[in-house]
Design an enzyme around this catalytic site. Structure first.
Site, PDB file in Angstrom:
ATOM      1  N   ASP A 224       8.293 -42.171  -7.753  1.00  0.00           N
ATOM      2  CA  ASP A 224       8.760 -40.922  -8.366  1.00  0.00           C
ATOM      3  C   ASP A 224      10.282 -40.874  -8.512  1.00  0.00           C
ATOM      4  OD1 ASP A 224       9.122 -40.660  -5.648  1.00  0.00           O
ATOM      5  OD2 ASP A 224       8.185 -38.675  -5.482  1.00  0.00           O
ATOM      6  N   ARG A 225      10.995 -41.779  -7.829  1.00  0.00           N
ATOM      7  CA  ARG A 225      12.453 -41.806  -7.999  1.00  0.00           C
ATOM      8  C   ARG A 225      12.874 -42.919  -8.946  1.00  0.00           C
ATOM      9  NH1 ARG A 225      15.529 -40.610  -2.398  1.00  0.00           N
ATOM     10  NH2 ARG A 225      14.139 -38.957  -1.675  1.00  0.00           N
TER      11      ARG A 225
ATOM     12  N   SER B  45       7.077 -42.253   0.626  1.00  0.00           N
ATOM     13  CA  SER B  45       8.057 -42.388  -0.450  1.00  0.00           C
ATOM     14  C   SER B  45       9.113 -43.469  -0.205  1.00  0.00           C
ATOM     15  CB  SER B  45       8.704 -41.034  -0.678  1.00  0.00           C
ATOM     16  OG  SER B  45       9.500 -41.078  -1.820  1.00  0.00           O
ATOM     17  N   HIS B  46      10.342 -43.030   0.008  1.00  0.00           N
ATOM     18  CA  HIS B  46      11.461 -43.980   0.134  1.00  0.00           C
ATOM     19  C   HIS B  46      11.657 -44.445   1.577  1.00  0.00           C
ATOM     20  CE1 HIS B  46      12.772 -39.932   0.887  1.00  0.00           C
ATOM     21  NE2 HIS B  46      13.736 -40.415   1.642  1.00  0.00           N
TER      22      HIS B  46
ATOM     23  N   ASP C 262      11.395 -45.993  -6.285  1.00  0.00           N
ATOM     24  CA  ASP C 262      11.142 -46.010  -4.845  1.00  0.00           C
ATOM     25  C   ASP C 262       9.695 -46.398  -4.552  1.00  0.00           C
ATOM     26  OD1 ASP C 262       9.960 -43.651  -5.704  1.00  0.00           O
ATOM     27  OD2 ASP C 262      10.480 -42.543  -3.893  1.00  0.00           O
TER      28      ASP C 262
ATOM     29  N   ASP D 297       6.905 -44.938  -3.907  1.00  0.00           N
ATOM     30  CA  ASP D 297       5.790 -44.291  -4.602  1.00  0.00           C
ATOM     31  C   ASP D 297       6.076 -44.023  -6.078  1.00  0.00           C
ATOM     32  OD1 ASP D 297       7.693 -42.337  -3.836  1.00  0.00           O
ATOM     33  OD2 ASP D 297       6.197 -40.754  -3.998  1.00  0.00           O
TER      34      ASP D 297
ATOM     35  N   LYS E  23       8.242 -35.643  -9.964  1.00  0.00           N
ATOM     36  CA  LYS E  23       9.293 -36.407 -10.610  1.00  0.00           C
ATOM     37  C   LYS E  23       8.731 -37.779 -10.952  1.00  0.00           C
ATOM     38  CE  LYS E  23      11.522 -37.466  -6.145  1.00  0.00           C
ATOM     39  NZ  LYS E  23      10.990 -36.604  -5.100  1.00  0.00           N
TER      40      LYS E  23
HETATM   41  C1  VG1 Z   1      14.786 -35.928  -0.068  1.00  0.00           C
HETATM   42  C2  VG1 Z   1      15.653 -35.563  -1.248  1.00  0.00           C
HETATM   43  C3  VG1 Z   1      14.942 -34.560  -2.127  1.00  0.00           C
HETATM   44  C4  VG1 Z   1      13.575 -35.110  -2.543  1.00  0.00           C
HETATM   45  C5  VG1 Z   1      12.783 -35.500  -1.304  1.00  0.00           C
HETATM   46  C6  VG1 Z   1      11.466 -36.152  -1.647  1.00  0.00           C
HETATM   47  O1  VG1 Z   1      14.564 -34.786   0.717  1.00  0.00           O
HETATM   48  O2  VG1 Z   1      16.902 -35.070  -0.821  1.00  0.00           O
HETATM   49  O3  VG1 Z   1      15.744 -34.267  -3.238  1.00  0.00           O
HETATM   50  O4  VG1 Z   1      12.859 -34.153  -3.270  1.00  0.00           O
HETATM   51  O5  VG1 Z   1      13.532 -36.424  -0.521  1.00  0.00           O
HETATM   52  O6  VG1 Z   1      11.649 -37.307  -2.403  1.00  0.00           O
HETATM   53  P1  VG1 Z   1      15.370 -34.486   2.078  1.00  0.00           P
HETATM   54  O7  VG1 Z   1      14.753 -33.265   2.625  1.00  0.00           O
HETATM   55  O8  VG1 Z   1      15.226 -35.709   2.917  1.00  0.00           O
HETATM   56  O9  VG1 Z   1      16.803 -34.292   1.663  1.00  0.00           O
HETATM   57  V1  VG1 Z   1      10.506 -38.540  -2.301  1.00  0.00           V
HETATM   58  O10 VG1 Z   1      10.846 -39.625  -3.498  1.00  0.00           O
HETATM   59  O11 VG1 Z   1      10.822 -39.015  -0.691  1.00  0.00           O
HETATM   60  O12 VG1 Z   1       9.046 -37.826  -2.331  1.00  0.00           O
HETATM   61 CO    CO Z   2       9.326 -40.954  -3.743  1.00  0.00          CO
END
Ligand code: VG1
Ligand code: CO
Length: 565
Positions: A288-289, A119-120, A284, A286, A383
């Site tokens: 989804d953000r 993801s990010h 981001d 992937d 998302k």
């Molecule tokens: C973070 C965010 C959470 C989100 C998750 C996955 O998790 O706070 O809200 O759902 O990333 O997003 P954490 O446990 O690091 O706080 V993604 O776009 O990385 O799949």
């Molecule tokens: Co993501």
């Protein structure tokens, strides 16, 4: 037809293959340097899927295009073929955004999906690799399944692979066939775009994009949505190509951090601060953000989802009304004000998109969001960054359809605050802290919660001498209203008598060390209180949270957060 050559290979468990908030995320080096690390995890996924469901099933595979994805995809083909999977749909060049995968699983009635993304998190040879399993509803596997996968990884002794399966060119669309198994390379955008066209009025958005008073910019942060941006924003909606930046997917995100926030999307933020565009957005790695910015205006994600919900009538998909609204626990309380106003059910769930899925499947949830730039609806079970951008385009198009002067994002948000009041909101992230001090700090807060020493505690604020008093404090626990499963330890909550909140969590998406997240939320209803600077308006609450309650500097030795949202 070529017969599959299946081999069983012995292996030994690796420690730490426990999926976090959203799948397993590890340094690429850990995955690559340990022979069979990935094989073990993939076989463990298949070990928990019922054999009769797996046999002949369709699986969707794809990812954000980060380093090692291409090799991982071939390994997944081989293990899937050996485990009875009948058909794999893979995105062209291995690219599929997370929301597109969710859409494809649903449209094609697949058994599930394996998503290759961290993801990010940064990518490249020194960055992170990630892998996640999604279910037949298109959503992330629930904790019961990820726990079962984890258990398998601790016991695994062997895996099976079809050694003669490989697809040399994932760039070419088409089907590759073996006896009882096939891989089909599909267009990355088609299914997803078809779904979006049933949700939005593309003609109305095209008119907005053509309006000379409206200037739009999109930053894919060198992640997977570059592919979607070109097709959807440019080809379908008429956005000039030069207004799409960083839209070529790159294995290391062009040496960047594909996290759409004020720190890691500096190019876009600079343009928006300079007033070069009326809407700037980023997604981001992937896809989804989403981050959405107005002309010299930061749209807080917690506000964004609340405004989308309040303006649901502008979006054709919601024309028959909303079933319910939800947010993750640390997300600002703006959403429930909308739910109350519209008289629809409201839910507060733990952090992580997997918790929204049951509510959507049960038909009680339409729109939901997280403060972490995640926004979505029941059109899929992830998302969806591009969807959020399209929501805002549609809302802007709606407000500007018959308006002489241009109605901006800021105008719409100001209007919203006047009606509902404003939740001043900020999140502080302290990244790469050693695990021990991070845990000690959390234990220190937890101790104060357990001994109930916080309740009734009063703090005089520096700003105007007003007093903030703690009403309650707990460790958030969620009982899923649909399947009744209980998720504990989901974040420490301090709630004040005026509704202000401070929340502490440790991230569950990092690959090394700990990230401490502290969230601040303060509500103002009075019209004279709506236009302050967020950081200064929250300063007393922030001080109480960091210094008085958490002793953050003492534990972590950190003065400043890495990221402030
Ligand atoms: C973070 C965010 C959470 C989100 C998750 C996955 O998790 O706070 O809200 O759902 O990333 O997003 P954490 O446990 O690091 O706080 V993604 O776009 O990385 O799949
Ligand atoms: Co993501």
């Amino acid at each position: 037809m070529t017969k599959l050559e299946i081999k069983t290979i012995s292996t030994k468990p690796f420690e730490g293959q426990k999926p976090g908030t959203s799948g397993l995320r590890k340094r690429v080096t850990e995955v690559k340097d340990n022979e069979y690390y990935l094989h073990n995890f993939v076989q463990s996924i298949f070990n928990v899927l019922p054999k009769e469901q797996l046999s002949g099933a369709t699986l969707v595979v794809g990812g954000d295009g980060r380093y090692f994805n291409r090799e991982a995809i071939q390994i997944i083909f081989q293990i899937a073929a050996a485990n009875g999977v009948g058909h794999i749909l893979v995105g062209q060049n291995g690219l599929l955004s997370t929301p597109a995968i969710s859409a494809i699983v649903r449209a094609r009635k697949a058994l599930g999906a394996i998503i290759l993304t961290a993801s990010h998190n940064p990518g490249g040879p020194k960055g992170d690799f990630g892998i996640k399993y999604n279910m037949s509803n298109g959503g992330p596997a629930p904790e019961s399944v990820t726990n079962a996968i984890y258990k398998q990884t601790t016991e695994i002794k062997e895996f099976a692979m079809a050694t003669n399966v490989s697809v040399a060119d994932l760039g070419e669309l088409g089907k590759h066939q073996w006896d009882g198994f096939s891989v089909e390379v599909i267009d990355s955008v088609d299914d997803y775009l078809a779904l979006l066209k049933t949700i939005f009025d593309f003609n109305q958005i095209r008119q907005l994009v053509a309006n000379p008073k409206f200037r739009f910019n999109f930053d894919a942060m060198s992640g997977v949505t570059g592919v979607y941006g070109h097709r959807i924003f440019s080809q379908e909606l008429g956005v000039p190509v030069q207004n799409l930046i960083n839209c070529v997917p790159s294995e290391d995100f062009n040496n960047g951090h594909p996290d759409p926030n004020l720190t890691y999307a500096p190019e876009l933020v600079k343009k928006m601060k300079a007033g070069e565009f009326d809407m700037g957005c980023a997604s981001d790695g992937d896809g989804d953000r989403n981050m959405i910015l107005g002309n010299k205006f930061f749209l807080n994600p917690s506000d964004s989802v609340a405004v989308i919900a309040a303006n649901y009538k502008a979006i054709p998909y919601f024309k028959s009304g909303l079933k319910g609204l939800a947010r993750s626990m640390p997300t600002s309380a703006a959403m429930e004000l909308v739910a109350k106003d519209l008289n629809v059910p409201f839910f507060e769930v733990p952090t992580g998109w997997k918790f929204f899925g049951n509510l959507m499947d049960a038909g009680t949830l339409s729109i939901c969001g997280e403060e972490s730039f995640g926004t979505g609806s029941d059109h899929i079970r992830e998302k969806d960054g591009i969807w959020a951008v399209l929501c805002w385009l549609q809302i802007l198009a709606h407000h500007n359809a018959n308006s002489a002067s241009f109605v901006s994002i800021e105008d719409i948000v100001q209007q919203h605050w006047k009606h509902y009041g404003r939740n001043y909101y900020s999140r502080y992230d302290y990244e790469e802290i050693d695990t021990k001090p991070a845990n000690e700090m959390m234990a220190h807060i937890k101790e104060q919660i357990n001994t109930k020493s916080l309740i009734g505690k009063r703090f005089t604020t520096s700003a105007n001498g007003s007093v903030l008093e703690i009403a309650s404090a707990d460790d958030f626990e969620y009982k899923d209203p649909i399947d009744k499963s209980v998720s504990s330890n989901q974040g420490l909550r301090i709630i004040f008598t005026d509704g202000s909140r401070i929340i502490y969590r440790l991230s569950g998406t990092g690959s090394t060390g700990a990230t401490v997240r502290v969230y601040f939320d303060k509500y103002e209803k009075d019209h004279s209180q709506l236009s302050f600077d967020t950081q200064s308006h929250l300063s007393s609450l922030i001080n109480i949270g960091l210094v008085e309650i958490a002793k953050l500097q003492h534990y972590t030795n950190r003065n400043e957060p890495n990221v402030i949202t």
